[in-house]
Design a protein around this motif. Structure first.
Motif, PDB file in Angstrom:
ATOM      1  N   GLY A  60      -6.572  15.830 -14.862  1.00 31.94           N
ATOM      2  CA  GLY A  60      -5.926  15.864 -13.537  1.00 31.94           C
ATOM      3  C   GLY A  60      -6.630  16.798 -12.574  1.00 31.94           C
ATOM      4  O   GLY A  60      -6.854  16.469 -11.407  1.00 31.94           O
ATOM      5  N   ASN A  61      -7.007  17.988 -13.060  1.00 33.47           N
ATOM      6  CA  ASN A  61      -7.732  18.941 -12.206  1.00 33.47           C
ATOM      7  C   ASN A  61      -9.109  18.413 -11.837  1.00 33.47           C
ATOM      8  O   ASN A  61      -9.573  18.584 -10.706  1.00 33.47           O
ATOM      9  CB  ASN A  61      -7.869  20.295 -12.903  1.00 33.47           C
ATOM     10  N   ALA A  62      -9.787  17.794 -12.803  1.00 31.96           N
ATOM     11  CA  ALA A  62     -11.114  17.242 -12.527  1.00 31.96           C
ATOM     12  C   ALA A  62     -11.026  16.179 -11.428  1.00 31.96           C
ATOM     13  O   ALA A  62     -11.843  16.163 -10.505  1.00 31.96           O
ATOM     14  CB  ALA A  62     -11.720  16.662 -13.798  1.00 31.96           C
ATOM     15  N   CYS A  85      -3.851   9.043 -16.173  1.00 35.00           N
ATOM     16  CA  CYS A  85      -4.500   9.575 -14.965  1.00 35.00           C
ATOM     17  C   CYS A  85      -5.260   8.506 -14.176  1.00 35.00           C
ATOM     18  O   CYS A  85      -5.731   8.773 -13.066  1.00 35.00           O
ATOM     19  CB  CYS A  85      -5.455  10.704 -15.345  1.00 35.00           C
ATOM     20  N   ALA A  86      -5.400   7.308 -14.739  1.00 34.36           N
ATOM     21  CA  ALA A  86      -6.189   6.248 -14.104  1.00 34.36           C
ATOM     22  C   ALA A  86      -5.741   5.906 -12.681  1.00 34.36           C
ATOM     23  O   ALA A  86      -6.600   5.713 -11.805  1.00 34.36           O
ATOM     24  CB  ALA A  86      -6.211   4.999 -14.977  1.00 34.36           C
ATOM     25  N   PRO A  87      -4.421   5.833 -12.394  1.00 31.04           N
ATOM     26  CA  PRO A  87      -4.029   5.514 -11.002  1.00 31.04           C
ATOM     27  C   PRO A  87      -4.521   6.546  -9.986  1.00 31.04           C
ATOM     28  O   PRO A  87      -4.929   6.195  -8.883  1.00 31.04           O
ATOM     29  CB  PRO A  87      -2.503   5.486 -11.055  1.00 31.04           C
ATOM     30  N   LEU A  88      -4.503   7.829 -10.364  1.00 26.06           N
ATOM     31  CA  LEU A  88      -4.996   8.879  -9.466  1.00 26.06           C
ATOM     32  C   LEU A  88      -6.495   8.736  -9.244  1.00 26.06           C
ATOM     33  O   LEU A  88      -6.986   8.887  -8.123  1.00 26.06           O
ATOM     34  CB  LEU A  88      -4.679  10.259 -10.035  1.00 26.06           C
ATOM     35  N   ALA A  89      -7.225   8.427 -10.323  1.00 23.45           N
ATOM     36  CA  ALA A  89      -8.677   8.245 -10.215  1.00 23.45           C
ATOM     37  C   ALA A  89      -8.996   7.011  -9.373  1.00 23.45           C
ATOM     38  O   ALA A  89      -9.909   7.041  -8.541  1.00 23.45           O
ATOM     39  CB  ALA A  89      -9.294   8.118 -11.599  1.00 23.45           C
ATOM     40  N   LYS A  90      -8.248   5.956  -9.575  1.00 20.71           N
ATOM     41  CA  LYS A  90      -8.485   4.715  -8.833  1.00 20.71           C
ATOM     42  C   LYS A  90      -8.274   4.928  -7.335  1.00 20.71           C
ATOM     43  O   LYS A  90      -9.030   4.413  -6.515  1.00 20.71           O
ATOM     44  CB  LYS A  90      -7.562   3.612  -9.346  1.00 20.71           C
ATOM     45  N   GLU A  91      -7.266   5.713  -6.993  1.00 20.67           N
ATOM     46  CA  GLU A  91      -6.965   6.003  -5.584  1.00 20.67           C
ATOM     47  C   GLU A  91      -8.153   6.690  -4.900  1.00 20.67           C
ATOM     48  O   GLU A  91      -8.394   6.501  -3.720  1.00 20.67           O
ATOM     49  CB  GLU A  91      -5.717   6.885  -5.497  1.00 20.67           C
ATOM     50  N   LYS A  92      -8.917   7.482  -5.661  1.00 22.70           N
ATOM     51  CA  LYS A  92     -10.069   8.194  -5.117  1.00 22.70           C
ATOM     52  C   LYS A  92     -11.392   7.535  -5.508  1.00 22.70           C
ATOM     53  O   LYS A  92     -12.452   8.095  -5.270  1.00 22.70           O
ATOM     54  CB  LYS A  92     -10.053   9.656  -5.594  1.00 22.70           C
ATOM     55  N   GLU A 126       0.838  -1.202   0.000  1.00 27.13           N
ATOM     56  CA  GLU A 126       0.000   0.000   0.000  1.00 27.13           C
ATOM     57  C   GLU A 126       0.868   1.245   0.000  1.00 27.13           C
ATOM     58  O   GLU A 126       0.578   2.208  -0.704  1.00 27.13           O
ATOM     59  CB  GLU A 126      -0.871   0.035   1.257  1.00 27.13           C
ATOM     60  N   LEU A 127       1.940   1.252   0.799  1.00 23.56           N
ATOM     61  CA  LEU A 127       2.847   2.389   0.889  1.00 23.56           C
ATOM     62  C   LEU A 127       3.543   2.636  -0.446  1.00 23.56           C
ATOM     63  O   LEU A 127       3.665   3.784  -0.890  1.00 23.56           O
ATOM     64  CB  LEU A 127       3.887   2.128   1.986  1.00 23.56           C
ATOM     65  N   ILE A 128       3.967   1.577  -1.108  1.00 26.38           N
ATOM     66  CA  ILE A 128       4.631   1.700  -2.397  1.00 26.38           C
ATOM     67  C   ILE A 128       3.650   2.266  -3.429  1.00 26.38           C
ATOM     68  O   ILE A 128       4.012   3.127  -4.238  1.00 26.38           O
ATOM     69  CB  ILE A 128       5.206   0.345  -2.852  1.00 26.38           C
ATOM     70  N   LYS A 129       2.408   1.800  -3.400  1.00 25.33           N
ATOM     71  CA  LYS A 129       1.398   2.294  -4.333  1.00 25.33           C
ATOM     72  C   LYS A 129       1.153   3.790  -4.117  1.00 25.33           C
ATOM     73  O   LYS A 129       1.095   4.563  -5.063  1.00 25.33           O
ATOM     74  CB  LYS A 129       0.106   1.496  -4.153  1.00 25.33           C
ATOM     75  N   LEU A 130       1.034   4.204  -2.845  1.00 25.49           N
ATOM     76  CA  LEU A 130       0.814   5.610  -2.524  1.00 25.49           C
ATOM     77  C   LEU A 130       2.015   6.450  -2.942  1.00 25.49           C
ATOM     78  O   LEU A 130       1.853   7.540  -3.504  1.00 25.49           O
ATOM     79  CB  LEU A 130       0.543   5.757  -1.024  1.00 25.49           C
ATOM     80  N   LEU A 131       3.208   5.944  -2.695  1.00 22.75           N
ATOM     81  CA  LEU A 131       4.421   6.653  -3.084  1.00 22.75           C
ATOM     82  C   LEU A 131       4.475   6.817  -4.604  1.00 22.75           C
ATOM     83  O   LEU A 131       4.816   7.887  -5.108  1.00 22.75           O
ATOM     84  CB  LEU A 131       5.662   5.899  -2.583  1.00 22.75           C
ATOM     85  N   SER A 132       4.113   5.775  -5.327  1.00 26.84           N
ATOM     86  CA  SER A 132       4.109   5.823  -6.790  1.00 26.84           C
ATOM     87  C   SER A 132       3.155   6.901  -7.293  1.00 26.84           C
ATOM     88  O   SER A 132       3.478   7.652  -8.219  1.00 26.84           O
ATOM     89  CB  SER A 132       3.716   4.459  -7.343  1.00 26.84           C
ATOM     90  N   ILE A 133       1.986   6.997  -6.706  1.00 29.16           N
ATOM     91  CA  ILE A 133       1.005   8.019  -7.102  1.00 29.16           C
ATOM     92  C   ILE A 133       1.547   9.410  -6.817  1.00 29.16           C
ATOM     93  O   ILE A 133       1.430  10.320  -7.639  1.00 29.16           O
ATOM     94  CB  ILE A 133      -0.343   7.775  -6.389  1.00 29.16           C
ATOM     95  N   ASN A 134       2.171   9.590  -5.652  1.00 24.36           N
ATOM     96  CA  ASN A 134       2.732  10.899  -5.299  1.00 24.36           C
ATOM     97  C   ASN A 134       3.882  11.292  -6.219  1.00 24.36           C
ATOM     98  O   ASN A 134       4.003  12.449  -6.616  1.00 24.36           O
ATOM     99  CB  ASN A 134       3.183  10.919  -3.839  1.00 24.36           C
ATOM    100  N   VAL A 135       4.727  10.325  -6.571  1.00 22.36           N
ATOM    101  CA  VAL A 135       5.838  10.600  -7.483  1.00 22.36           C
ATOM    102  C   VAL A 135       5.299  11.014  -8.844  1.00 22.36           C
ATOM    103  O   VAL A 135       5.788  11.953  -9.466  1.00 22.36           O
ATOM    104  CB  VAL A 135       6.779   9.374  -7.595  1.00 22.36           C
ATOM    105  N   LYS A 136       4.265  10.322  -9.312  1.00 24.00           N
ATOM    106  CA  LYS A 136       3.661  10.664 -10.612  1.00 24.00           C
ATOM    107  C   LYS A 136       3.071  12.079 -10.572  1.00 24.00           C
ATOM    108  O   LYS A 136       3.205  12.841 -11.533  1.00 24.00           O
ATOM    109  CB  LYS A 136       2.591   9.655 -10.988  1.00 24.00           C
ATOM    110  N   SER A 137       2.450  12.442  -9.474  1.00 23.27           N
ATOM    111  CA  SER A 137       1.873  13.777  -9.327  1.00 23.27           C
ATOM    112  C   SER A 137       2.961  14.847  -9.376  1.00 23.27           C
ATOM    113  O   SER A 137       2.825  15.856 -10.065  1.00 23.27           O
ATOM    114  CB  SER A 137       1.100  13.859  -8.015  1.00 23.27           C
TER     115      SER A 137
END
Length: 190
Positions: A89-91, A52-59, A2-13
């Protein structure tokens, strides 16, 4: 995991913010002219939705694409990618968990309209009025899960839309959501 997944999303952002900053700086310093061609919108939208799918999936946000492979516009494909990526991304950023973001387009005789709609937090009329004139901390706000931004993404979008002979319209209502409509020519007007 879970931590790696969250880190990956933050790095992409962070990577996306850096990319926007560099594109914006490069555009302003060098006055880059677009390199237009006839572009199938669906290919670029599908690619950017995938990014953008990983960001959407996270939410837990539902991303939809009303695809039409025959819809073509005349503009710089790299500019269109950056425009679409920023708007999606903004949406996502300003939509609550479980919400939805939809991309669709309509063809007319001489132009095409691309719409990015969300059912997010929306914006006030004052915010819309200043959306493309302010940048940085003057305009940037935190997203629904405290996502941050640089405040230059929409300025970059605006510059790229205008440099490609397009127009951008924003409709929004607080608590209901936002629709951003892009209008681009279908043929070379040079």
């Amino acid at each position: 995991q879970e931590l790696i997944k969250l880190l990956s999303i933050n790095v992409k952002s962070v990577q996306e913010m850096l990319h926007n900053l560099l594109q914006w700086a490069n555009n302003n310093l060098n006055d880059i002219s677009p390199n237009p061609s006839h572009v199938a919108i669906s290919r670029i939208v599908a690619l950017e939705l995938g990014n953008c799918a990983p960001l959407a999936k996270e939410k837990n946000i539902d991303l939809t694409h009303e695809e039409d492979p025959l819809t073509v516009v005349y503009l710089d494909p790299d500019h269109l990618s950056i425009i679409i990526r920023n708007l999606i991304g903004n949406a996502i950023k300003f939509t609550n968990r479980g919400g939805r973001v939809a991309v669709s387009y309509n063809q007319f005789e001489k132009h095409c309209e691309i719409s990015v709609r969300d059912n997010g937090v929306g914006m006030s009329k004052d915010k819309i009025k200043n959306l493309f004139t302010l940048y940085g901390k003057e305009i940037s706000e935190f997203g629904t899960q405290n996502e941050s931004g640089t405040g230059i993404g929409l300025n970059l979008v605006y510059d790229f839309v205008k440099s490609n002979h397009g127009d951008i319209l924003v409709e929004s209502e607080l608590g209901v959501g936002t629709t951003v409509r892009l209008i681009f020519p279908k043929i070379n007007h040079a």
